[in-house]
Design an enzyme around this catalytic site. Structure first.
Site, PDB file in Angstrom:
ATOM      1  N   ARG A 171       0.878  -1.167  -0.156  1.00 60.29           N
ATOM      2  CA  ARG A 171      -0.164  -0.019  -0.060  1.00 60.29           C
ATOM      3  C   ARG A 171       0.973   1.167   0.092  1.00 60.29           C
ATOM      4  NH1 ARG A 171      -3.533  -1.373   4.316  1.00 60.29           N
ATOM      5  NH2 ARG A 171      -4.837  -2.434   2.769  1.00 60.29           N
ATOM      6  N   GLU A 176      -4.778 -13.993   8.760  1.00 64.23           N
ATOM      7  CA  GLU A 176      -3.944 -13.485   7.728  1.00 64.23           C
ATOM      8  C   GLU A 176      -2.477 -13.537   8.360  1.00 64.23           C
ATOM      9  OE1 GLU A 176      -3.282  -9.502   4.978  1.00 64.23           O
ATOM     10  OE2 GLU A 176      -4.832  -9.500   6.355  1.00 64.23           O
TER      11      GLU A 176
END
Length: 182
Positions: A27, A127
């Site tokens: 990101r 995750e």
């Protein structure tokens, strides 16, 4: 002989890039205003900042957020200033490095969210476990991250640093002052 200043100065804008353990870009935040830099800390503000995801999707942050990065702690803190109070999003991540291109760190999936009422939630454990297996997080990294979750929770409980209202007031006020000068 003049000495060249190292790194960004108060009021400068920088890019922030987060990566995953395998080195892939995760990101990017464009135009974070620097509020303070020291040997170990960078404090900034995102306000309607363009964010680009690894898949190319783009969005803009909705509210001002004070960001805190440290060169020795394995987390960074985003304090989102909202009408109903301050919410925190804390990324378990490598300490940051700063080069001419951007402030950079490795995002290790685990996040701690703190709501305005003080409720805390550990997010993305699945995750973390999935990526840890996929990219073979070293045992030492796992140990460091788990120890830093404890440090982070202690900071939250004791309203240390970014978790104190005074801190938010000081740095948001500084952001507003610098913004008026732009």
């Amino acid at each position: 002989m003049t000495r060249e200043a190292k790194g960004p100065k108060e009021g400068d804008f920088i890019t922030i890039k987060s990566y995953k353990h395998d080195g892939s870009l995760h990101r990017t935040w464009r135009d974070t205003m620097v509020l303070k830099t020291s040997e170990n800390v960078l404090i900034g503000c995102n306000d309607h900042t363009l964010v680009t995801e690894d898949d190319g999707r783009r969005w803009v942050t909705r509210e001002p957020a004070i960001v805190y990065f440290h060169k020795h702690y394995w987390f960074n803190i985003v304090a989102m200033i909202r009408d109903n109070g301050v919410s925190y999003y804390c990324n378990l991540a490598s300490p940051y490095v700063l080069d001419k291109e951007a402030l950079k760190y490795i995002d290790y999936d685990l996040d701690v969210k703190v709501f305005p009422d003080g409720e805390r939630r550990l997010l993305d454990v699945d995750e973390y476990e999935e990526h840890g297996a996929k990219w073979q997080y070293p045992p030492e990294t796992d140990r460091i991250l788990k120890a830093n979750v404890k440090v982070l929770v202690d900071w939250i409980k004791h309203k240390k640093g970014p978790f104190s209202q005074e801190y938010i007031d000081i740095w948001y006020s500084r952001y507003q002052e610098l913004s008026r000068r732009q």
